[in-house]
Every structure is written in C-alpha cells, then in structure tokens.
Design an enzyme around this catalytic site. Structure first.
Site, PDB file in Angstrom:
ATOM      1  N   SER A   1       0.839  -1.190   0.000  1.00 33.61           N
ATOM      2  CA  SER A   1       0.000   0.000   0.000  1.00 33.61           C
ATOM      3  C   SER A   1       0.878   1.246   0.000  1.00 33.61           C
ATOM      4  CB  SER A   1      -0.944  -0.013   1.212  1.00 33.61           C
ATOM      5  OG  SER A   1      -1.889   1.032   1.139  1.00 33.61           O
ATOM      6  N   ASN A   2       0.314   2.376   0.405  1.00 36.72           N
ATOM      7  CA  ASN A   2       1.054   3.639   0.489  1.00 36.72           C
ATOM      8  C   ASN A   2       0.534   4.434   1.685  1.00 36.72           C
ATOM      9  OD1 ASN A   2      -1.266   5.344  -0.504  1.00 36.72           O
ATOM     10  ND2 ASN A   2      -0.938   4.090  -2.333  1.00 36.72           N
TER      11      ASN A   2
END
Length: 399
Positions: free
Chosen positions: A211-212
């Site tokens: 993810s981020n």
C-alpha cells in the site's frame, strides 16, 4: 455552509444543556456568528456566563431586561438571525412553539422568527411518546420547522429509551442537509460527482499487503465540499475515515475493486475526481493462507489498470475529470505529462516529499495544471480549504 451565517441559538431547560456548549463551539468553528437566548430553567443547568464567554455576546434570559431603548430585544434577536436552532427542545417549549405561546424571551423570539428553524428535541421517552407531544411535532413539521428524531440510549432517569440528545455528528449532518435544501443557489445542484479517496491495498496473503501512506483526507474533504455545493456525491474510498450520511459511500480495498466501482458509475457521472492514491502494481498471485517466513522471497507484480487514463479516454464532452499527481521530484514536468496523457481537465499536483504536507497530514500545498491556463499555485493550508479551491475551479470550468 455555516460560514458567515448568523445563528440564533435557543437553549431550553433540560439536562442535555451541557451538550449544547460543545455544539455551539462547533458552530463557531464552522464560521457561524452565534448569539444565545436561554429560558430561566436552562440557566439552572449551565450558567449563561459560559455561553457569553464562548459566543462573545450577551446572553438573553429575560424578556424584561431591555438594555437598548431603541429596539425591542426579542424582535431584534429574531430578525438578526439567518438560522434559528433550538437545542435542546424540551416538551414544554415544543408545546409552546406549536401553540404560539410567548411567555418568555425564547418563546417570544421564536414566535417572531421568520428565518428557517431547526430543532433538536431531548426529553424522557414517555414525554416524547405522549400523543400530545407527537401531535405538536407533526404540527411543527407541517409548518416547515425541522424536528430531529432524538437518539435512543441511556436517559437521565436511569434507564434506556428514546429521547436522548442526538450525537453531534448526526446533528451536523442533518443541519447541513436542512440548510442545503433551503439554499437559494447551489452551483452543483443536480450534478452527479464521483470521487475516489485513500490508498489502495494489494494483498500478498490474508495478513500482508502492499500500500502507500495516503490517509484519504483529501478525497473525503472533496466529497464534503462537493456536497455543500449541491452535488449528489458518491465516494469510493479505501480509507476508514468517517463519511457524512449525506454522502453515498462505497468501501473498497484494492485497485481492481476501485476500478470496478468507478467504471460502473462513470458514464452516469458529471464529474470525476480521482483523489485516491491507486497502487500501480499488485502481486501476480495472492496466497489464501499466511505465507511462512523464508530466507528469501521473490514476488512478481502485474500492472494495474490506469483508472484515470481509461476514464479520460471514455470521457464525453459534458463531463469533467480531475486527477491528482503525488510526486517527489520534477513535479511540473510529470503533472503536465499526466494532464495530456490522461486527457484530464485538471491535474492537482503536490509534493509528497515534505513532512508538513501531502500524505497523511491535514495540510497541503498544490499546483493546478490545466490546458486552459498557466499553472496556479495554491499555498500551504488545510485540506478542507484546498478541497474548496478544487470545487470552485470545477464550478468555473463547467460554467
């Protein structure tokens, strides 16, 4: 929607008076000018001085304390307001309001009020359910006075029932809807706005993902700003942030889920705002069981669909598309390239390489890139303010 509004806050005598202190602070923080009138019984629960200090205005408690001989205070108070809020609305004041009784400052001013009236009942369940109270509520509703439904829960009498002062989030949601329905002009009325928010998650196995750092704050702020301008808003989000009940929420996790949600709704949308940080890649395969620790592990990734690019190439002439570009270097170059390649109308570019702006914080500094004008720098400020700037740009563009 409350910014600049003059709000007359009428407080009547119930145990929930203490909750109105926080409600008033929220109204003031939202930009409203608030002035207060209290019944004598309300002053037995919270001192008028509390509301005076917070509102920076005298609190009206008696119809006979006329301080200015050039005006009749309760009439002036009613005429001053753009919006009247009664909180809490007791059964006693509810009955007076329904039957035109004016025997104190609050009931007299309300009888003279011509602006919209929003009321928040709070009382014992048996009092609330009494046929007389229900008849009075229906009468007020027929006069276009808004009457919230109280919450159910633990009451002052020591048992659970319907009659609790509603939670503030619900009050604000219904108040926004009430004011929006009565607004004379809303630039995005009857417009369908589709917004994405948050950082997508690409599963490796049931407990791990790629993810981020996107929090979704920008997308959620955009959804709120679009709604307040009259739009019918659908928010496709991977964030866990709360969403107003006035906004349709579609919860997703992966880029593929976000693509399906956006693609299926795009053709019926007037405006698409892609504020989500969509993962460019996802694992080629996802394990159905937790992968055990190994000395070495190799993951193979596949490229995800480019949602913004595909919607840009599907765009009809009457649609508007806004994309975001989160960069750490060569921001202008990449944003201009994205504007052309994705066939967007606006790219909102920001530098995510700084700690005080961008991902997972409340502020941002952005630059608007469009084919219509030179780049426009929006200086560092709260994301809700950035959201208003984006929506204002869209309004000018579609008009």
């Amino acid at each position: 929607m409350l910014n600049g509004k003059k709000v007359a806050l009428y407080i009547t005598g119930g145990i929930a008076v203490y909750k109105v202190v926080d409600l008033m602070r929220t109204l003031i923080k939202s930009g409203a000018q608030v002035r207060v009138a209290m019944t004598e019984s309300a002053t037995q629960f919270v001192s008028p001085l509390t509301f005076q200090v917070l509102s920076k205005h005298d609190v009206h408690t008696s119809i006979f304390l006329e301080k200015n001989p050039e005006q009749v205070d309760h009439i002036h108070f009613a005429d001053w307001a753009d919006l009247a809020i009664v909180a809490p609305l007791t059964a006693n004041t509810l009955a007076k309001l329904a039957n035109g009784i004016a025997d104190n400052f609050v009931s007299s001013a309300l009888l003279a009020t011509t602006c919209p009236v929003f009321t928040i009942p709070a009382m014992n369940q048996h009092m609330y359910e009494n046929p007389a109270t229900q008849k009075n509520i229906e009468y007020l509703k027929n006069r276009q006075i808004y009457v919230m439904n109280p919450d159910e829960g633990f009451l002052a009498e020591g048992y659970s029932g319907k009659g609790r002062f509603p939670e503030q989030t619900r009050i604000l949601d219904e108040l926004q809807s009430f004011m929006r329905d009565r607004a004379r002009y809303l630039p995005l009325k009857n417009k369908s706005v589709l917004i994405t928010a948050g950082g997508t998650k690409e599963r490796i196995d049931p407990v791990r993902y790629i993810s981020n750092d996107s929090s979704g704050k920008m997308g959620h702020a955009l959804a709120e700003a679009a709604y307040l301008n009259g739009a019918d808003v659908t928010l496709v989000t991977s964030s866990s942030l709360p969403v107003s009940s006035n906004i349709k929420r579609i919860s997703v996790e992966s880029a593929a889920e976000m693509y399906e949600s956006v693609s299926s709704r795009f053709d019926s949308s007037d405006i698409l705002i892609m504020a989500a940080a969509v993962s460019d890649y996802s694992p080629e395969t996802t394990s159905t069981k937790k992968m055990k620790k190994q000395d070495e592990m190799t993951l193979t990734f596949k490229k995800n669909k480019d949602i913004l690019k595909e919607m840009g190439h599907r765009k009809k002439t009457n649609q508007c598309i806004v994309g975001f570009a989160a960069e750490t270097d060569n921001i202008n170059e990449y944003a201009k390239k994205k504007l052309i390649e994705k066939k967007a109308d606006l790219i909102v570019a920001n530098d995510i390489g700084k700690d005080d702006r961008g991902f997972n914080v409340d502020k941002n500094e952005v630059t608007f890139f469009s084919t219509q004008s030179e780049p426009q720098i929006i200086p560092l400020k709260e994301k809700i303010e950035i959201a208003k700037d984006v929506i204002d740009w869209i309004i000018k563009f579609i008009n």
